[in-house]
Design an enzyme around this catalytic site. Structure first.
Site, PDB file in Angstrom:
ATOM      1  N   LYS A  42      -0.271  -1.925   4.223  1.00  0.00           N
ATOM      2  CA  LYS A  42       0.097  -0.895   3.268  1.00  0.00           C
ATOM      3  C   LYS A  42      -1.051  -0.533   2.343  1.00  0.00           C
ATOM      4  O   LYS A  42      -1.045   0.510   1.696  1.00  0.00           O
ATOM      5  CB  LYS A  42       1.258  -1.388   2.371  1.00  0.00           C
ATOM      6  CG  LYS A  42       2.492  -1.840   3.074  1.00  0.00           C
ATOM      7  CD  LYS A  42       3.569  -2.200   1.991  1.00  0.00           C
ATOM      8  CE  LYS A  42       4.845  -2.685   2.606  1.00  0.00           C
ATOM      9  NZ  LYS A  42       4.860  -4.165   2.715  1.00  0.00           N
ATOM     10  N   GLY A  43      -2.061  -1.424   2.264  1.00  0.00           N
ATOM     11  CA  GLY A  43      -3.101  -1.278   1.247  1.00  0.00           C
ATOM     12  C   GLY A  43      -3.843   0.057   1.229  1.00  0.00           C
ATOM     13  O   GLY A  43      -4.229   0.535   0.167  1.00  0.00           O
ATOM     14  N   GLU A  98      -9.411   1.627   5.640  1.00  0.00           N
ATOM     15  CA  GLU A  98      -8.970   0.395   4.974  1.00  0.00           C
ATOM     16  C   GLU A  98      -9.184   0.490   3.471  1.00  0.00           C
ATOM     17  O   GLU A  98     -10.041   1.240   3.004  1.00  0.00           O
ATOM     18  CB  GLU A  98      -9.776  -0.799   5.509  1.00  0.00           C
ATOM     19  CG  GLU A  98      -9.060  -1.603   6.587  1.00  0.00           C
ATOM     20  CD  GLU A  98      -7.885  -2.410   6.050  1.00  0.00           C
ATOM     21  OE1 GLU A  98      -7.338  -2.067   4.975  1.00  0.00           O
ATOM     22  OE2 GLU A  98      -7.494  -3.388   6.707  1.00  0.00           O
ATOM     23  N   ASP A  99      -8.431  -0.307   2.724  1.00  0.00           N
ATOM     24  CA  ASP A  99      -8.669  -0.390   1.277  1.00  0.00           C
ATOM     25  C   ASP A  99      -9.770  -1.396   0.976  1.00  0.00           C
ATOM     26  O   ASP A  99     -10.612  -1.176   0.118  1.00  0.00           O
ATOM     27  CB  ASP A  99      -7.380  -0.755   0.530  1.00  0.00           C
ATOM     28  CG  ASP A  99      -6.675  -1.955   1.141  1.00  0.00           C
ATOM     29  OD1 ASP A  99      -6.484  -1.968   2.366  1.00  0.00           O
ATOM     30  OD2 ASP A  99      -6.328  -2.895   0.402  1.00  0.00           O
ATOM     31  N   ASP A 102     -12.476  -8.103   3.473  1.00  0.00           N
ATOM     32  CA  ASP A 102     -12.793  -9.355   2.773  1.00  0.00           C
ATOM     33  C   ASP A 102     -13.261 -10.390   3.803  1.00  0.00           C
ATOM     34  O   ASP A 102     -14.440 -10.446   4.124  1.00  0.00           O
ATOM     35  CB  ASP A 102     -11.543  -9.806   1.999  1.00  0.00           C
ATOM     36  CG  ASP A 102     -11.809 -10.961   1.047  1.00  0.00           C
ATOM     37  OD1 ASP A 102     -12.752 -11.729   1.281  1.00  0.00           O
ATOM     38  OD2 ASP A 102     -11.065 -11.112   0.059  1.00  0.00           O
ATOM     39  N   LYS A 130     -16.169  -6.459   0.489  1.00  0.00           N
ATOM     40  CA  LYS A 130     -16.497  -7.703  -0.215  1.00  0.00           C
ATOM     41  C   LYS A 130     -17.269  -8.598   0.754  1.00  0.00           C
ATOM     42  O   LYS A 130     -16.706  -9.505   1.362  1.00  0.00           O
ATOM     43  CB  LYS A 130     -15.198  -8.381  -0.657  1.00  0.00           C
ATOM     44  CG  LYS A 130     -15.381  -9.434  -1.739  1.00  0.00           C
ATOM     45  CD  LYS A 130     -14.136 -10.272  -1.939  1.00  0.00           C
ATOM     46  CE  LYS A 130     -13.096  -9.616  -2.810  1.00  0.00           C
ATOM     47  NZ  LYS A 130     -11.919 -10.514  -3.026  1.00  0.00           N
ATOM     48  N   PHE A 151     -10.391 -11.266  -6.952  1.00  0.00           N
ATOM     49  CA  PHE A 151      -9.186 -10.714  -6.331  1.00  0.00           C
ATOM     50  C   PHE A 151      -8.771  -9.462  -7.104  1.00  0.00           C
ATOM     51  O   PHE A 151      -8.561  -9.513  -8.316  1.00  0.00           O
ATOM     52  CB  PHE A 151      -8.057 -11.747  -6.340  1.00  0.00           C
ATOM     53  CG  PHE A 151      -6.847 -11.273  -5.587  1.00  0.00           C
ATOM     54  CD1 PHE A 151      -6.836 -11.254  -4.199  1.00  0.00           C
ATOM     55  CD2 PHE A 151      -5.717 -10.822  -6.268  1.00  0.00           C
ATOM     56  CE1 PHE A 151      -5.717 -10.802  -3.500  1.00  0.00           C
ATOM     57  CE2 PHE A 151      -4.597 -10.371  -5.582  1.00  0.00           C
ATOM     58  CZ  PHE A 151      -4.598 -10.366  -4.189  1.00  0.00           C
ATOM     59  N   ASP A 158      -2.169  -5.078  -3.523  1.00  0.00           N
ATOM     60  CA  ASP A 158      -1.059  -5.766  -4.183  1.00  0.00           C
ATOM     61  C   ASP A 158      -1.369  -7.217  -4.530  1.00  0.00           C
ATOM     62  O   ASP A 158      -2.246  -7.855  -3.946  1.00  0.00           O
ATOM     63  CB  ASP A 158       0.173  -5.763  -3.274  1.00  0.00           C
ATOM     64  CG  ASP A 158       0.008  -6.731  -2.088  1.00  0.00           C
ATOM     65  OD1 ASP A 158      -0.954  -6.569  -1.316  1.00  0.00           O
ATOM     66  OD2 ASP A 158       0.825  -7.666  -1.964  1.00  0.00           O
ATOM     67  N   ARG A 164       0.563  -1.846  -6.433  1.00  0.00           N
ATOM     68  CA  ARG A 164       0.006  -0.880  -5.476  1.00  0.00           C
ATOM     69  C   ARG A 164      -0.037   0.520  -6.066  1.00  0.00           C
ATOM     70  O   ARG A 164      -0.860   1.347  -5.674  1.00  0.00           O
ATOM     71  CB  ARG A 164       0.852  -0.835  -4.196  1.00  0.00           C
ATOM     72  CG  ARG A 164       0.830  -2.116  -3.377  1.00  0.00           C
ATOM     73  CD  ARG A 164       1.440  -1.824  -2.008  1.00  0.00           C
ATOM     74  NE  ARG A 164       1.845  -3.017  -1.286  1.00  0.00           N
ATOM     75  CZ  ARG A 164       1.038  -3.738  -0.508  1.00  0.00           C
ATOM     76  NH1 ARG A 164      -0.223  -3.392  -0.368  1.00  0.00           N
ATOM     77  NH2 ARG A 164       1.496  -4.791   0.124  1.00  0.00           N
TER      78      ARG A 164
HETATM   79  C1  PRP Z   1      -5.262  -6.800   2.874  1.00  0.00           C
HETATM   80  C2  PRP Z   1      -6.096  -5.536   2.767  1.00  0.00           C
HETATM   81  C3  PRP Z   1      -6.795  -5.459   4.097  1.00  0.00           C
HETATM   82  C4  PRP Z   1      -7.006  -6.914   4.456  1.00  0.00           C
HETATM   83  C5  PRP Z   1      -8.410  -7.325   4.126  1.00  0.00           C
HETATM   84  O1  PRP Z   1      -4.049  -6.532   3.552  1.00  0.00           O
HETATM   85  O2  PRP Z   1      -5.260  -4.420   2.564  1.00  0.00           O
HETATM   86  O3  PRP Z   1      -5.992  -4.849   5.066  1.00  0.00           O
HETATM   87  O4  PRP Z   1      -6.073  -7.666   3.658  1.00  0.00           O
HETATM   88  O5  PRP Z   1      -8.585  -8.712   4.181  1.00  0.00           O
HETATM   89  P1  PRP Z   1      -9.358  -9.482   5.323  1.00  0.00           P
HETATM   90  O6  PRP Z   1     -10.678  -8.794   5.519  1.00  0.00           O
HETATM   91  O7  PRP Z   1      -9.536 -10.852   4.722  1.00  0.00           O
HETATM   92  O8  PRP Z   1      -8.534  -9.505   6.557  1.00  0.00           O
HETATM   93  P2  PRP Z   1      -2.754  -7.480   3.427  1.00  0.00           P
HETATM   94  O9  PRP Z   1      -2.752  -8.489   4.516  1.00  0.00           O
HETATM   95  O10 PRP Z   1      -2.673  -8.000   2.028  1.00  0.00           O
HETATM   96  O11 PRP Z   1      -1.557  -6.492   3.713  1.00  0.00           O
HETATM   97  P3  PRP Z   1      -1.193  -5.189   2.836  1.00  0.00           P
HETATM   98  O12 PRP Z   1      -2.261  -4.172   3.104  1.00  0.00           O
HETATM   99  O13 PRP Z   1       0.120  -4.757   3.334  1.00  0.00           O
HETATM  100  O14 PRP Z   1      -1.175  -5.626   1.391  1.00  0.00           O
HETATM  101 MG    MG Z   2      -1.771  -7.371   0.505  1.00  0.00          MG
HETATM  102 MN    MN Z   3      -4.046  -4.243   4.249  1.00  0.00          MN
END
Ligand code: PRP
Ligand code: MG
Ligand code: MN
Length: 180
Positions: A42-43, A98-99, A102, A130, A151, A158, A164
């Site tokens: 959802k990010g 992507e948002d 990481d 990041k 973070f 979120d 969000r």
């Molecule tokens: C978060 C963010 C990215 C991902 C990045 O999603 O929105 O999609 O993690 O992290 P990574 O590089 O360590 O994989 P999340 O799993 O929190 O789901 P969401 O987008 O629904 O909040």
């Molecule tokens: Mg998330």
């Molecule tokens: Mn995400």
């Protein structure tokens, strides 16, 4: 400002500027293609809907929902596919939006999935990168901001599914975690 926010890292104005810069560049780079723009839910929901406003080209959009943080502050290491694409990606030029990147696990998972389905090309646009968080190799082609290893929440991101809807990106007060 939301009472749980310690400080704002990127203001509404900072984000609008980044969206304009990236959208303009993407429109130029994709003007002779009809990319499939994929929003990683959802990010990325806010970022994707903003960045495409500056892309006056032929394009189609779709959504995929994957999750690995389960609302917390650390990657679980396991990517769950919650909603798949509606579109056949075979032969398509894909722009993943992507948002944040990481650990890189989410991006790696998505790139593998798209390659497996015979996408013609795959590029990645992320609002935030990041690099200090990387566990697996993953690289974005278009980056809004390089973020410090904190973070962050807001503008799609979120903590426990909240924040969000904030129009900026910020850091939470430590008490928000310790009150748990
Ligand atoms: C978060 C963010 C990215 C991902 C990045 O999603 O929105 O999609 O993690 O992290 P990574 O590089 O360590 O994989 P999340 O799993 O929190 O789901 P969401 O987008 O629904 O909040
Ligand atoms: Mg998330
Ligand atoms: Mn995400």
């Amino acid at each position: 400002m939301n009472n749980d926010i310690l400080k704002v890292l990127y203001s509404e104005e900072d984000i609008a500027e980044a969206c304009k810069r990236l959208g303009t560049q993407l429109a130029e780079d994709y003007k002779d293609k009809t990319p499939l723009i994929i929003c990683v839910l959802k990010g990325a929901i806010l970022f994707m809907t903003d960045v495409i406003r500056d892309m006056d080209i032929y394009a189609t959009i779709d959504f995929i929902d994957v999750s690995s943080y389960n609302g917390g502050t650390a990657s679980s290491g396991t990517i769950r596919l919650l909603k798949d694409l509606d579109t056949d990606v075979s032969g398509r030029d894909i722009l993943l939006v992507e948002d944040i990147i990481d650990t890189g696990r989410t991006l790696k998972y998505l790139e593998d999935l798209l390659k497996d389905r015979n996408a013609k090309s795959i590029k990645v646009c992320t609002l935030m990168d990041k690099p200090s968080g990387r566990v697996v190799e993953a690289k974005a082609d278009y980056v809004g901001f390089n973020v410090p290893s904190e973070f962050v929440v807001g503008y799609g991101l979120d903590y426990e599914e909240k924040y969000r809807n904030l129009p900026y990106v910020g850091v939470l007060k430590p008490s928000v975690y310790s009150d748990k």
